[in-house]
Design a protein around this motif. Structure first.
Motif, PDB file in Angstrom:
ATOM      1  N   THR A 197       0.855  -1.192   0.000  1.00 62.61           N
ATOM      2  CA  THR A 197       0.000   0.000   0.000  1.00 62.61           C
ATOM      3  C   THR A 197       0.887   1.236   0.000  1.00 62.61           C
ATOM      4  N   ILE A 198       0.543   2.210  -0.841  1.00 62.07           N
ATOM      5  CA  ILE A 198       1.323   3.456  -0.907  1.00 62.07           C
ATOM      6  C   ILE A 198       0.887   4.368   0.239  1.00 62.07           C
ATOM      7  N   GLU A 199       1.865   4.786   1.039  1.00 64.93           N
ATOM      8  CA  GLU A 199       1.584   5.550   2.256  1.00 64.93           C
ATOM      9  C   GLU A 199       2.016   7.014   2.178  1.00 64.93           C
ATOM     10  N   ASP A 200       2.908   7.326   1.210  1.00 68.39           N
ATOM     11  CA  ASP A 200       3.477   8.674   1.176  1.00 68.39           C
ATOM     12  C   ASP A 200       3.914   8.979  -0.252  1.00 68.39           C
ATOM     13  N   MET A 201       4.391  10.221  -0.469  1.00 66.24           N
ATOM     14  CA  MET A 201       4.950  10.602  -1.759  1.00 66.24           C
ATOM     15  C   MET A 201       6.333  11.196  -1.562  1.00 66.24           C
ATOM     16  N   GLY A 202       7.263  10.819  -2.452  1.00 65.55           N
ATOM     17  CA  GLY A 202       8.635  11.319  -2.369  1.00 65.55           C
ATOM     18  C   GLY A 202       8.769  12.704  -2.976  1.00 65.55           C
ATOM     19  N   THR A 203       9.983  13.245  -2.974  1.00 64.24           N
ATOM     20  CA  THR A 203      10.207  14.628  -3.409  1.00 64.24           C
ATOM     21  C   THR A 203       9.985  14.822  -4.906  1.00 64.24           C
ATOM     22  N   ASN A 204      10.008  13.744  -5.688  1.00 62.25           N
ATOM     23  CA  ASN A 204       9.756  13.860  -7.121  1.00 62.25           C
ATOM     24  C   ASN A 204       8.354  13.391  -7.499  1.00 62.25           C
ATOM     25  N   GLY A 205       7.510  13.167  -6.490  1.00 63.86           N
ATOM     26  CA  GLY A 205       6.129  12.780  -6.747  1.00 63.86           C
ATOM     27  C   GLY A 205       5.909  11.288  -6.849  1.00 63.86           C
ATOM     28  N   GLU A 206       6.946  10.508  -6.618  1.00 64.13           N
ATOM     29  CA  GLU A 206       6.796   9.053  -6.677  1.00 64.13           C
ATOM     30  C   GLU A 206       6.106   8.527  -5.423  1.00 64.13           C
ATOM     31  N   GLY A 207       5.408   7.398  -5.554  1.00 66.16           N
ATOM     32  CA  GLY A 207       4.767   6.791  -4.396  1.00 66.16           C
ATOM     33  C   GLY A 207       5.790   6.109  -3.507  1.00 66.16           C
ATOM     34  N   VAL A 208       5.510   6.090  -2.200  1.00 67.84           N
ATOM     35  CA  VAL A 208       6.402   5.434  -1.235  1.00 67.84           C
ATOM     36  C   VAL A 208       5.588   4.425  -0.439  1.00 67.84           C
ATOM     37  N   GLY A 209       6.061   3.189  -0.422  1.00 67.50           N
ATOM     38  CA  GLY A 209       5.390   2.139   0.349  1.00 67.50           C
ATOM     39  C   GLY A 209       6.419   1.246   1.017  1.00 67.50           C
ATOM     40  N   ARG A 210       5.944   0.387   1.908  1.00 66.13           N
ATOM     41  CA  ARG A 210       6.870  -0.500   2.618  1.00 66.13           C
ATOM     42  C   ARG A 210       6.379  -1.943   2.596  1.00 66.13           C
ATOM     43  N   VAL A 211       7.342  -2.853   2.461  1.00 65.33           N
ATOM     44  CA  VAL A 211       7.059  -4.277   2.560  1.00 65.33           C
ATOM     45  C   VAL A 211       7.976  -4.834   3.641  1.00 65.33           C
ATOM     46  N   ASP A 212       7.371  -5.346   4.722  1.00 72.48           N
ATOM     47  CA  ASP A 212       8.169  -5.849   5.861  1.00 72.48           C
ATOM     48  C   ASP A 212       9.205  -4.817   6.316  1.00 72.48           C
ATOM     49  N   GLY A 213       8.791  -3.545   6.338  1.00 75.93           N
ATOM     50  CA  GLY A 213       9.674  -2.480   6.825  1.00 75.93           C
ATOM     51  C   GLY A 213      10.654  -1.961   5.795  1.00 75.93           C
ATOM     52  N   PHE A 214      10.715  -2.600   4.600  1.00 75.27           N
ATOM     53  CA  PHE A 214      11.657  -2.178   3.560  1.00 75.27           C
ATOM     54  C   PHE A 214      10.955  -1.179   2.639  1.00 75.27           C
ATOM     55  N   THR A 215      11.590  -0.009   2.418  1.00 80.12           N
ATOM     56  CA  THR A 215      10.963   1.084   1.663  1.00 80.12           C
ATOM     57  C   THR A 215      11.179   0.923   0.164  1.00 80.12           C
ATOM     58  N   LEU A 216      10.083   1.087  -0.576  1.00 81.09           N
ATOM     59  CA  LEU A 216      10.157   1.073  -2.042  1.00 81.09           C
ATOM     60  C   LEU A 216       9.597   2.378  -2.602  1.00 81.09           C
ATOM     61  N   PHE A 217      10.295   2.939  -3.597  1.00 79.99           N
ATOM     62  CA  PHE A 217       9.837   4.128  -4.319  1.00 79.99           C
ATOM     63  C   PHE A 217       9.262   3.675  -5.658  1.00 79.99           C
ATOM     64  N   ILE A 218       8.036   4.119  -5.953  1.00 79.56           N
ATOM     65  CA  ILE A 218       7.335   3.590  -7.123  1.00 79.56           C
ATOM     66  C   ILE A 218       6.712   4.736  -7.921  1.00 79.56           C
ATOM     67  N   LYS A 219       7.250   4.953  -9.133  1.00 81.45           N
ATOM     68  CA  LYS A 219       6.749   6.005 -10.023  1.00 81.45           C
ATOM     69  C   LYS A 219       5.293   5.723 -10.392  1.00 81.45           C
ATOM     70  N   ASP A 220       4.519   6.799 -10.556  1.00 76.29           N
ATOM     71  CA  ASP A 220       3.112   6.728 -10.981  1.00 76.29           C
ATOM     72  C   ASP A 220       2.167   6.143  -9.931  1.00 76.29           C
TER      73      ASP A 220
END
Length: 459
Positions: free
Chosen positions: A12-35
């Motif tokens: 689940t996307i919980e936040d947005m990064g500085t370039n507008g990418e989505g930010v989510g976590r899997v087992d505490g590991f952060t992933l940045f996901i465009k669009d």
């Protein structure tokens, strides 16, 4: 849990990064996901892994977030131009406001800054707002000539002649140029082998005047464009066509424009207005791309400068004098500084056509010109306005500003991180933030402009 490249994960996307990418976590590991947008539940493929975070791509949207919208442009996801078209415009504005606020808090060290921030200034219509476009020309997999925009972080062209944030007339212009090239076997420039003719198509449109410019950027001279008169005849039939030029760029470079302009038809410039001030714009001129919001932005800068008619004002990084002339309407004297000689020539011409005789321009680095004029000639400032490039102000310049001790500093910024850094430096040297406004100049992108008023603390 250990992750591997190409692994499919659900998150689940919980936040947005500085370039507008989505930010989510899997087992505490952060992933940045465009669009991706906040609230999206997605399946994503991991593309790259770092020690504490990674990058992934949307494979499937299982449940869209409430602020997700369908992009107006069919190639929005592939194209590198609009990174936020899938996010509702209201949410884009909220995110940009927060981006500036968070930078001022985290980097600038300012507490309760929101109390000094005005509501964000958004656009009435966030489409078809850009008055300048530079379209690269290339070939598709079948060797056919195409134009459009580069896909994000690549030099691979996404074919598109109808861009939803550019002036609508561009589509007609591009189709005419492409038709001419097909008819006359004009080749696209190939940056790998430095062969081919047409590199880019540049357009500018005066939103107030209706004047249109077309500039073809060519790897060689006019002779490379056979039967050019055919294209000129087509283009000049467009209502408002004012300037058709060639720009010669034979360099092996990513720089779009060369230094040499050849006039083909009409003037080698167009004119436009911001507010009541008229500007002359050549293919090489820097000019704000969103005139309606620029009027809002400069209006805030003028309001924050709080000029009563007797002030001496310095406008640093002044470009073609856009802010300088806005300020000159209310100031006793304005000094503008810019490193690019051509821009200063344009600035002097713009002062002349508007009848301002209370403006003086200097070519050079602001961090060198300002100390020289202050120390050698005793030129002081009641107000200093800065509108630096993305990297922010030079530290020597900030020191000189503090030494000159203007009552007010108005900082116009296109990068909230470097703005916050410089605000912190000025804050440590006796200036405090009074007001902040956030202006959306670039709808559907992650870029944001802001204006900060700082005043000298009473000692």
């Amino acid at each position: 849990m250990e992750f591997v490249k190409n692994q499919i994960v659900t998150l689940t996307i919980e936040d947005m990064g500085t370039n507008g990418e989505g930010v989510g976590r899997v087992d505490g590991f952060t992933l940045f996901i465009k669009d991706a947008v906040i609230g999206d539940v997605i399946e994503a493929k991991i593309l790259k892994l770092k020690k504490n975070y990674g990058y992934a791509r949307i494979e499937k949207i299982l449940e869209p977030g409430k602020d997700r919208v369908e992009p107006v442009c069919p190639v929005a996801r592939q194209c590198g131009g609009c990174s936020l078209q899938h996010l509702s415009y209201e949410k884009q504005l909220e995110w940009k406001f927060d981006k500036v606020k968070n930078c001022l808090e985290r980097i600038g060290g300012l507490e309760h800054i929101e109390e000094k921030m005005e509501p964000v200034y958004g656009m009435e219509d966030p489409y078809y707002y850009r008055n300048k476009a530079q379209f690269p020309v290339g070939t598709d997999r079948n060797g056919q000539l195409i134009t459009g925009f580069y896909a994000g972080r690549t030099h691979s062209i996404v074919e598109n002649t109808h861009c939803c944030i550019q002036a609508k007339i561009n589509q007609q212009i591009l189709e005419m140029v492409m038709e001419y090239c097909h008819r006359n076997h004009i080749t696209a420039y190939d940056e790998k082998n430095h062969k081919g003719v047409l590199r880019h198509i540049l357009t500018r449109v005066g939103f107030q005047t209706g004047e249109i410019m077309v500039c073809l950027i060519v790897n060689g001279g006019k002779k490379k464009l056979v039967n050019l008169g055919q294209l000129v005849d087509d283009l000049k039939a467009i209502s408002g066509m004012t300037s058709i030029t060639l720009n010669i760029n034979k360099e092996k470079t990513n720089r779009i424009l060369g230094d040499k302009i050849i006039s083909i038809w009409g003037q080698d410039y167009i004119t436009d207005y911001i507010g009541n001030v008229k500007y002359q714009i050549s293919p090489l001129s820097f000019y704000q791309v969103n005139p309606a919001q620029t009027e809002v932005l400069y209006g805030k800068a003028l309001e924050y400068a709080n000029l009563q008619g007797e002030e001496t004002v310095w406008d640093l990084y002044c470009g073609i004098g856009t802010i300088s002339l806005f300020l000159a309407q209310k100031a006793k004297k304005v000094y503008g500084v810019e490193i690019i000689p051509q821009a200063i020539e344009d600035a002097r011409q713009n002062a002349k056509i508007n009848g301002f005789d209370n403006v003086e321009f200097f070519v050079g680095k602001a961090e060198e010109v300002l100390p020289r004029e202050y120390e050698k000639h005793g030129v002081y400032a009641d107000v200093i306005v800065v509108d630096p490039p993305r990297k922010g102000c030079d530290e020597t310049l900030l020191d000189t500003i503090v030494t000159m001790a203007p009552k007010r500093v108005v900082y116009v910024s296109c990068d909230p991180a470097t703005l916050a850094r410089d605000v912190k430096i000025l804050g440590e040297k006796g200036y405090q933030v009074e007001k902040v406004s956030v202006v959306d100049q670039f709808g559907h992108t992650s870029h944001v402009e802001s204006v900060v008023l700082m005043s000298r603390k009473d000692k």
